[in-house]
Scaffold this motif. Structure first.
Motif, PDB file in Angstrom:
ATOM      1  N   UNK A 183       0.657  -0.809  -0.071  1.00 28.89           N
ATOM      2  CA  UNK A 183       0.122  -0.227   0.126  1.00 28.89           C
ATOM      3  C   UNK A 183       0.706   1.169   0.064  1.00 28.89           C
ATOM      4  N   UNK A 184       0.557   2.610  -1.246  1.00 27.17           N
ATOM      5  CA  UNK A 184       1.517   3.328  -0.802  1.00 27.17           C
ATOM      6  C   UNK A 184       1.024   4.482  -0.753  1.00 27.17           C
ATOM      7  N   UNK A 185       2.005   5.674  -0.098  1.00 29.11           N
ATOM      8  CA  UNK A 185       1.357   6.034   0.706  1.00 29.11           C
ATOM      9  C   UNK A 185       1.973   7.621  -0.135  1.00 29.11           C
ATOM     10  N   UNK A 186       2.267   8.725  -0.501  1.00 29.95           N
ATOM     11  CA  UNK A 186       3.284   9.557  -0.889  1.00 29.95           C
ATOM     12  C   UNK A 186       3.725  10.632   0.262  1.00 29.95           C
ATOM     13  N   UNK A 187       5.064  10.093   0.825  1.00 32.07           N
ATOM     14  CA  UNK A 187       5.957  10.788   1.260  1.00 32.07           C
ATOM     15  C   UNK A 187       5.405  12.668   1.803  1.00 32.07           C
ATOM     16  N   UNK A 188       4.669  13.172   1.435  1.00 31.41           N
ATOM     17  CA  UNK A 188       5.051  14.524   0.698  1.00 31.41           C
ATOM     18  C   UNK A 188       4.169  15.386   1.425  1.00 31.41           C
ATOM     19  N   UNK A 189       2.151  14.669   1.869  1.00 33.32           N
ATOM     20  CA  UNK A 189       1.622  14.865   1.928  1.00 33.32           C
ATOM     21  C   UNK A 189       0.577  13.757   3.214  1.00 33.32           C
ATOM     22  N   UNK A 190      -0.143  14.452   3.900  1.00 32.16           N
ATOM     23  CA  UNK A 190      -0.713  13.597   5.143  1.00 32.16           C
ATOM     24  C   UNK A 190      -1.763  12.797   4.363  1.00 32.16           C
ATOM     25  N   UNK A 191      -2.121  12.113   5.211  1.00 29.45           N
ATOM     26  CA  UNK A 191      -2.683  10.647   4.964  1.00 29.45           C
ATOM     27  C   UNK A 191      -4.268  10.907   4.695  1.00 29.45           C
ATOM     28  N   UNK A 192      -4.971  10.357   3.570  1.00 32.42           N
ATOM     29  CA  UNK A 192      -6.091  11.088   2.817  1.00 32.42           C
ATOM     30  C   UNK A 192      -7.094  10.528   3.227  1.00 32.42           C
ATOM     31  N   UNK A 193      -8.468  10.768   3.567  1.00 35.35           N
ATOM     32  CA  UNK A 193      -9.443   9.717   3.992  1.00 35.35           C
ATOM     33  C   UNK A 193     -10.054   8.234   2.657  1.00 35.35           C
ATOM     34  N   UNK A 194      -9.439   8.341   1.542  1.00 37.75           N
ATOM     35  CA  UNK A 194      -9.734   7.503   0.542  1.00 37.75           C
ATOM     36  C   UNK A 194      -8.436   6.529   1.557  1.00 37.75           C
ATOM     37  N   UNK A 195      -6.929   6.647   1.244  1.00 33.94           N
ATOM     38  CA  UNK A 195      -6.122   5.772   1.598  1.00 33.94           C
ATOM     39  C   UNK A 195      -6.468   5.216   2.858  1.00 33.94           C
ATOM     40  N   UNK A 196      -7.275   5.969   4.279  1.00 31.95           N
ATOM     41  CA  UNK A 196      -7.834   5.061   5.113  1.00 31.95           C
ATOM     42  C   UNK A 196      -8.546   3.959   5.048  1.00 31.95           C
ATOM     43  N   UNK A 197      -9.738   4.173   3.975  1.00 26.70           N
ATOM     44  CA  UNK A 197     -10.571   3.289   3.369  1.00 26.70           C
ATOM     45  C   UNK A 197      -9.747   2.134   2.834  1.00 26.70           C
ATOM     46  N   UNK A 198      -9.128   2.787   1.946  1.00 30.53           N
ATOM     47  CA  UNK A 198      -8.095   1.232   1.242  1.00 30.53           C
ATOM     48  C   UNK A 198      -7.957   0.222   2.306  1.00 30.53           C
ATOM     49  N   UNK A 199      -7.701   0.997   2.882  1.00 30.34           N
ATOM     50  CA  UNK A 199      -6.369  -0.432   4.819  1.00 30.34           C
ATOM     51  C   UNK A 199      -7.891  -1.295   5.217  1.00 30.34           C
ATOM     52  N   UNK A 200      -8.960   0.083   5.082  1.00 32.34           N
ATOM     53  CA  UNK A 200      -9.959  -1.030   5.801  1.00 32.34           C
ATOM     54  C   UNK A 200     -10.784  -1.816   5.331  1.00 32.34           C
ATOM     55  N   UNK A 201     -11.107  -1.648   3.441  1.00 30.28           N
ATOM     56  CA  UNK A 201     -11.131  -2.698   2.463  1.00 30.28           C
ATOM     57  C   UNK A 201      -9.988  -3.606   2.901  1.00 30.28           C
ATOM     58  N   UNK A 202      -8.340  -3.585   3.161  1.00 32.72           N
ATOM     59  CA  UNK A 202      -7.688  -4.597   3.119  1.00 32.72           C
ATOM     60  C   UNK A 202      -7.526  -5.549   4.283  1.00 32.72           C
ATOM     61  N   UNK A 203      -7.771  -4.716   6.216  1.00 32.41           N
ATOM     62  CA  UNK A 203      -8.441  -5.570   6.877  1.00 32.41           C
ATOM     63  C   UNK A 203      -9.398  -6.409   6.662  1.00 32.41           C
ATOM     64  N   UNK A 204     -10.828  -5.795   6.251  1.00 31.31           N
ATOM     65  CA  UNK A 204     -12.232  -6.069   6.396  1.00 31.31           C
ATOM     66  C   UNK A 204     -11.658  -7.879   5.570  1.00 31.31           C
ATOM     67  N   UNK A 205     -10.889  -7.522   4.318  1.00 34.31           N
ATOM     68  CA  UNK A 205     -10.492  -9.100   3.071  1.00 34.31           C
ATOM     69  C   UNK A 205      -9.541  -9.686   4.284  1.00 34.31           C
ATOM     70  N   UNK A 206      -9.051  -9.193   4.940  1.00 31.61           N
ATOM     71  CA  UNK A 206      -7.991 -10.282   5.748  1.00 31.61           C
ATOM     72  C   UNK A 206      -6.986 -10.638   4.625  1.00 31.61           C
ATOM     73  N   UNK A 207      -6.429  -9.153   3.806  1.00 35.70           N
ATOM     74  CA  UNK A 207      -4.917  -9.569   3.291  1.00 35.70           C
ATOM     75  C   UNK A 207      -3.733  -8.493   3.979  1.00 35.70           C
ATOM     76  N   UNK A 208      -3.308  -9.394   4.435  1.00 41.55           N
ATOM     77  CA  UNK A 208      -2.058  -8.481   4.632  1.00 41.55           C
ATOM     78  C   UNK A 208      -1.483  -7.549   3.431  1.00 41.55           C
ATOM     79  N   UNK A 209      -1.264  -6.715   4.688  1.00 40.06           N
ATOM     80  CA  UNK A 209      -0.851  -5.559   3.331  1.00 40.06           C
ATOM     81  C   UNK A 209       0.631  -4.693   4.477  1.00 40.06           C
TER      82      UNK A 209
END
Length: 215
Positions: free
Chosen positions: A130-156
C-alpha cells in the motif's frame, strides 16, 4: 527488513532481492472484471495506492525497467488489474489507483467492488504493498483502502513514496504516522519502508521483502 537480525542476514536478504529483480519481468495479462482474472498460479504481490502516488514509477524502479508499468499523466486513468511475471517466481499485480477527485461515484464504487472481490478471493495473493505519498498527509481514501484490506483479511505493508521530495523532519513524522496506522490494523505489516524511485532509496530493502515472499 523483517527477518534481518544481523548485518550478515541483512546482506543476504538484500542479495536475494537483487537476484530476484534482476530476472526478466514481463507483462502477461490485464483484467477489467473479476471473472477475467488469469488462472491461479504462483505467489502474487499487488501494488495499491492513490492515483498519482508514484505506483508505476516504483514498479519500474524495482524491476529496473523504465517503461514496464505505464506512467500516466492523467491520474485515475488505469481501470484494470495488470499482471507481470517476474522470473517465473513472483507475479506483480498493478492495481488501479483510487481516490481520484474527478472520478465519478460509480467509478469509485466499481473500484471498491473489483478490488474487494480480487483481494478476498485470490488465494495466491501473499501481500498488498500500500503506497502512501511521503510528502502529504494520509487521505480519507487511504484510510478507506486500509479498512478494505483489513476487512478482506489481506496482509498489507505500507511503503512511502517520493521521499526525496519531503523535508527530513516531515518524513520522520510521516514514517511514525504510517507505523501507527499499520499497527492499528490486524492485517497491517509492522515494517514501513521509505522509498524514492528517483534516488533509489529503499528499493533494495523493498526488493528483499518481496523476495522473501517468492517461490
Amino acid at each position: 527488513m523483517s527477518e534481518a537480525r544481523t548485518p550478515e542476514d541483512r546482506a543476504a536478504l538484500i542479495e536475494a532481492g537483487r537476484v530476484l529483480f534482476a530476472q526478466s519481468c514481463t507483462f502477461f495479462y490485464a483484467s477489467q472484471r473479476i471473472d477475467q482474472l488469469p488462472p491461479v498460479g504462483g505467489p502474487e504481490i499487488a501494488f495499491c495506492g492513490r492515483s498519482n502516488v508514484g505506483k508505476s514509477s516504483l514498479v519500474n524502479a524495482l524491476t529496473g525497467q523504465k517503461a514496464l508499468a505505464r506512467v500516466s499523466n492523467t491520474p485515475g486513468r488505469t481501470k484494470q488489474l495488470n499482471f507481470f511475471n517476474l522470473g517465473d517466481r513472483l507475479t506483480l499485480v498493478d492495481m488501479p489507483g483510487y481516490g481520484y477527485a474527478q472520478a465519478s461515484k460509480s467509478v469509485k464504487q466499481d473500484w471498491q467492488g473489483l478490488m474487494f472481490d480480487f483481494l478476498r478471493g485470490r488465494p495466491t495473493l501473499r501481500r498488498v504493498i500500500l503506497l502512501l505519498d511521503a510528502r502529504i498527509e494520509t487521505k480519507p481514501a487511504d484510510r478507506m483502502a486500509m479498512k478494505l484490506l483489513n476487512d478482506a483479511a489481506v496482509s498489507f505493508q505500507i511503503v512511502l513514496t517520493k521521499a526525496d521530495d519531503a523535508k527530513p523532519w516531515w518524513l520522520e513524522q510521516r514514517t511514525r504516522e504510517a507505523e501507527q496506522l499499520a499497527r492499528s490494523h490486524t492485517a497491517g505489516h509492522p515494517l514501513v519502508i521509505v522509498t524514492s524511485a528517483e534516488t533509489g532509496l529503499g528499493i533494495p530493502e523493498l526488493r528483499a521483502e518481496l523476495a522473501a515472499l517468492a517461490d
